[in-house]
Enzyme design. Structure first.
Site, PDB file in Angstrom:
ATOM      1  N   GLY A  76     -21.618  24.282 -22.046  1.00 17.40           N
ATOM      2  CA  GLY A  76     -20.997  25.905 -22.400  1.00 17.40           C
ATOM      3  C   GLY A  76     -20.452  25.717 -24.127  1.00 17.40           C
ATOM      4  N   GLU A  83     -25.993  18.955 -19.538  1.00 11.96           N
ATOM      5  CA  GLU A  83     -25.542  19.424 -18.014  1.00 11.96           C
ATOM      6  C   GLU A  83     -26.281  17.987 -17.318  1.00 11.96           C
ATOM      7  OE1 GLU A  83     -26.130  21.839 -20.398  1.00 11.96           O
ATOM      8  OE2 GLU A  83     -24.519  22.819 -19.708  1.00 11.96           O
ATOM      9  N   ALA A 134     -18.070  23.332 -20.698  1.00 10.25           N
ATOM     10  CA  ALA A 134     -16.692  23.454 -20.232  1.00 10.25           C
ATOM     11  C   ALA A 134     -15.860  22.555 -19.507  1.00 10.25           C
ATOM     12  CB  ALA A 134     -17.506  24.147 -18.886  1.00 10.25           C
ATOM     13  N   GLU A 144     -23.614  27.861 -24.997  1.00 16.93           N
ATOM     14  CA  GLU A 144     -24.322  29.616 -24.156  1.00 16.93           C
ATOM     15  C   GLU A 144     -23.342  30.063 -24.722  1.00 16.93           C
ATOM     16  OE1 GLU A 144     -23.879  26.574 -20.413  1.00 16.93           O
ATOM     17  OE2 GLU A 144     -24.623  27.956 -19.684  1.00 16.93           O
TER      18      GLU A 144
HETATM   19  N1  CO8 Z   1     -14.481  18.322 -21.079  1.00 12.47           N
HETATM   20  C1  CO8 Z   1     -13.551  18.332 -21.153  1.00 12.47           C
HETATM   21  N2  CO8 Z   1     -12.669  17.157 -22.011  1.00 12.47           N
HETATM   22  C2  CO8 Z   1     -14.230  17.261 -23.138  1.00 12.47           C
HETATM   23  C3  CO8 Z   1     -15.504  17.734 -23.179  1.00 12.47           C
HETATM   24  C4  CO8 Z   1     -15.860  17.806 -21.455  1.00 12.47           C
HETATM   25  N3  CO8 Z   1     -16.992  18.997 -22.340  1.00 12.47           N
HETATM   26  N4  CO8 Z   1     -15.331  16.848 -24.475  1.00 12.47           N
HETATM   27  C5  CO8 Z   1     -14.836  15.972 -24.918  1.00 12.47           C
HETATM   28  N5  CO8 Z   1     -13.813  16.135 -23.836  1.00 12.47           N
HETATM   29  C6  CO8 Z   1     -12.489  15.398 -23.950  1.00 12.47           C
HETATM   30  C7  CO8 Z   1     -12.297  13.652 -24.313  1.00 12.47           C
HETATM   31  O1  CO8 Z   1     -12.695  13.334 -22.844  1.00 12.47           O
HETATM   32  C8  CO8 Z   1     -11.604  13.565 -25.281  1.00 12.47           C
HETATM   33  O2  CO8 Z   1     -10.551  13.569 -24.717  1.00 12.47           O
HETATM   34  P1  CO8 Z   1      -9.095  11.963 -24.373  1.00 12.47           P
HETATM   35  O3  CO8 Z   1      -9.127  11.921 -26.204  1.00 12.47           O
HETATM   36  O4  CO8 Z   1      -8.246  12.456 -23.521  1.00 12.47           O
HETATM   37  O5  CO8 Z   1      -9.960  10.886 -23.820  1.00 12.47           O
HETATM   38  C9  CO8 Z   1     -11.441  14.402 -26.516  1.00 12.47           C
HETATM   39  O6  CO8 Z   1     -11.198  15.551 -25.422  1.00 12.47           O
HETATM   40  C10 CO8 Z   1     -12.372  13.774 -27.671  1.00 12.47           C
HETATM   41  O7  CO8 Z   1     -13.780  13.304 -27.473  1.00 12.47           O
HETATM   42  P2  CO8 Z   1     -14.579  11.968 -27.359  1.00 12.47           P
HETATM   43  O8  CO8 Z   1     -13.460  10.716 -27.334  1.00 12.47           O
HETATM   44  O9  CO8 Z   1     -15.011  12.052 -26.565  1.00 12.47           O
HETATM   45  O10 CO8 Z   1     -14.658  12.649 -28.810  1.00 12.47           O
HETATM   46  P3  CO8 Z   1     -16.378  11.554 -29.018  1.00 12.47           P
HETATM   47  O11 CO8 Z   1     -16.502  12.210 -30.771  1.00 12.47           O
HETATM   48  O12 CO8 Z   1     -16.481   9.836 -29.004  1.00 12.47           O
HETATM   49  O13 CO8 Z   1     -17.815  12.710 -28.388  1.00 12.47           O
HETATM   50  C11 CO8 Z   1     -19.216  14.369 -27.239  1.00 12.47           C
HETATM   51  C12 CO8 Z   1     -18.157  13.502 -28.729  1.00 12.47           C
HETATM   52  C13 CO8 Z   1     -20.026  13.751 -27.744  1.00 12.47           C
HETATM   53  C14 CO8 Z   1     -18.789  15.813 -27.846  1.00 12.47           C
HETATM   54  C15 CO8 Z   1     -18.376  13.745 -26.215  1.00 12.47           C
HETATM   55  O14 CO8 Z   1     -17.085  14.460 -26.097  1.00 12.47           O
HETATM   56  C16 CO8 Z   1     -19.138  14.341 -25.224  1.00 12.47           C
HETATM   57  O15 CO8 Z   1     -20.317  13.747 -24.556  1.00 12.47           O
HETATM   58  N6  CO8 Z   1     -18.310  15.471 -24.436  1.00 12.47           N
HETATM   59  C17 CO8 Z   1     -18.701  15.904 -23.627  1.00 12.47           C
HETATM   60  C18 CO8 Z   1     -19.798  16.861 -23.593  1.00 12.47           C
HETATM   61  C19 CO8 Z   1     -20.210  17.441 -22.382  1.00 12.47           C
HETATM   62  O16 CO8 Z   1     -21.219  17.306 -21.504  1.00 12.47           O
HETATM   63  N7  CO8 Z   1     -20.341  18.882 -22.316  1.00 12.47           N
HETATM   64  C20 CO8 Z   1     -21.857  19.756 -21.090  1.00 12.47           C
HETATM   65  C21 CO8 Z   1     -19.950  20.066 -20.169  1.00 12.47           C
HETATM   66  S1  CO8 Z   1     -20.843  20.737 -18.887  1.00 12.47           S
HETATM   67  C22 CO8 Z   1     -21.247  22.567 -19.170  1.00 12.47           C
HETATM   68  O17 CO8 Z   1     -20.684  22.708 -20.441  1.00 12.47           O
HETATM   69  C23 CO8 Z   1     -21.728  23.374 -18.257  1.00 12.47           C
HETATM   70  C24 CO8 Z   1     -21.185  24.240 -18.595  1.00 12.47           C
HETATM   71  C25 CO8 Z   1     -21.328  25.252 -17.458  1.00 12.47           C
HETATM   72  C26 CO8 Z   1     -20.842  25.281 -16.590  1.00 12.47           C
HETATM   73  C27 CO8 Z   1     -20.429  26.506 -15.244  1.00 12.47           C
HETATM   74  C28 CO8 Z   1     -19.615  25.993 -14.466  1.00 12.47           C
HETATM   75  C29 CO8 Z   1     -19.523  26.161 -12.923  1.00 12.47           C
END
Ligand code: CO8
Length: 257
Positions: free
Chosen positions: A110, A133, A65, A113
């Site tokens: 997400g 999460e 998400a 999911e």
């Molecule tokens: N949300 C928003 N932006 C994101 C997300 C995300 N989940 N994942 C990556 N991005 C963005 C980064 O912020 C970055 O943006 P910018 O270039 O502007 O800084 C861009 O995508 C590229 O990402 P990275 O530079 O971090 O890329 P890497 O190759 O270094 O890393 C990863 C890749 C490991 C996937 C890393 O991006 C990461 O850890 N992302 C987050 C993963 C995460 O925690 N996902 C779970 C999110 S919570 C969730 O999904 C809950 C679902 C249920 C929600 C219910 C609602 C209430």
């Protein structure tokens, strides 16, 4: 509706929808859910569709998400954002034809999911899976706590949910989270091969087998097997798909559905 995130293509009953917001690793925002709801409604009643493939553009399937959209939500808004996603993912699961998740890269939070709402998954050998999460002080909100144990078993689910460990495609295969692993360059070709295997089968039989199997998983063995008997019978008789399929076998020819 003009799509800004989804890129759908249609070919011989096989629909491919690509999630395309690679600058944010295809993170799921409100706009995504609006587009996906619209797209699902537009294909749900199309009798010519045999299979839907869902994939992502770039190095992610979906990295979760959208954290930037979620960060300032209050409890009611957080809950509403979860329900929005649950509704969309339930609609995907309930589509009358099979839906295959084509997992090209990160499937996190997400994103996993969403992948789990598909009927089965084919993954690139480079794909990564996880429910991170708890790293963010959150829990899954799009029914990940419910679909993951059903697919991978309780202990594997709780392992992934509590450690937030990211696993590779081979590990996901071992846990039953994905059904096939392919080299990245061949992933879409392999997905199309599998879609075409399904597309030539009896179309009513494929739809009914999905509906009955999913009903049984939701409602239990007795309900599911009663419905199976009913639907099995519905494929017999003059002009039926079963009549054509069985006659084609006996006459050593390809069925003409
Ligand atoms: N949300 C928003 N932006 C994101 C997300 C995300 N989940 N994942 C990556 N991005 C963005 C980064 O912020 C970055 O943006 P910018 O270039 O502007 O800084 C861009 O995508 C590229 O990402 P990275 O530079 O971090 O890329 P890497 O190759 O270094 O890393 C990863 C890749 C490991 C996937 C890393 O991006 C990461 O850890 N992302 C987050 C993963 C995460 O925690 N996902 C779970 C999110 S919570 C969730 O999904 C809950 C679902 C249920 C929600 C219910 C609602 C209430």
């Amino acid at each position: 509706m003009d799509y800004t995130i989804l890129k759908p293509t249609f070919e011989d009953g096989v629909v491919v929808v690509t999630i395309s917001r690679p600058q944010a690793l295809n993170a799921l925002n409100t706009r995504f859910f609006e587009e996906m709801d619209h797209f699902i409604a537009s294909i749900a009643n199309d009798g010519s569709i045999r299979v839907l493939l869902i994939t992502g553009e770039g190095k992610a399937f979906v990295a979760g998400a959208d954290i930037a959209e979620m960060v300032n939500k209050n409890p009611e808004e957080g809950s509403a954002f979860g329900q929005l996603g649950q509704h969309t993912f339930n609609s995907i699961e309930q589509l009358p034809f099979p839906v295959i998740g084509v997992i090209n890269g990160f499937a996190l939070g997400g994103g996993l999911e969403l992948a789990m709402a598909c009927d089965f998954r084919i993954a690139s050998s480079k794909a990564k899976f996880g429910q991170p999460e708890v790293n963010l002080g959150l829990i899954p909100g799009y029914a990940g706590t419910q679909r993951l144990p059903r697919l991978a078993g309780l202990a594997n689910a709780l392992y992934l949910l509590t450690t937030a460990e990211m696993i590779g495609a081979e590990e996901a295969l071992r846990m039953g989270l994905v059904q096939k692993v392919s080299e990245p360059e061949q992933l879409m070709e392999e997905a199309m091969r599998i879609a075409k295997l399904i597309a030539v089968k009896g179309p009513q039989a494929v739809r009914k087998v999905k509906a009955v199997t999913r009903l049984g998983m939701r409602s239990g063995f007795e309900v599911g097997s009663a419905e199976e008997a009913k639907q099995f019978g519905s494929l017999f008789g003059k002009g039926s798909e079963g009549e054509e399929g069985m006659n084609a076998f006996l006459e050593k020819r390809t069925p003409n559905w």
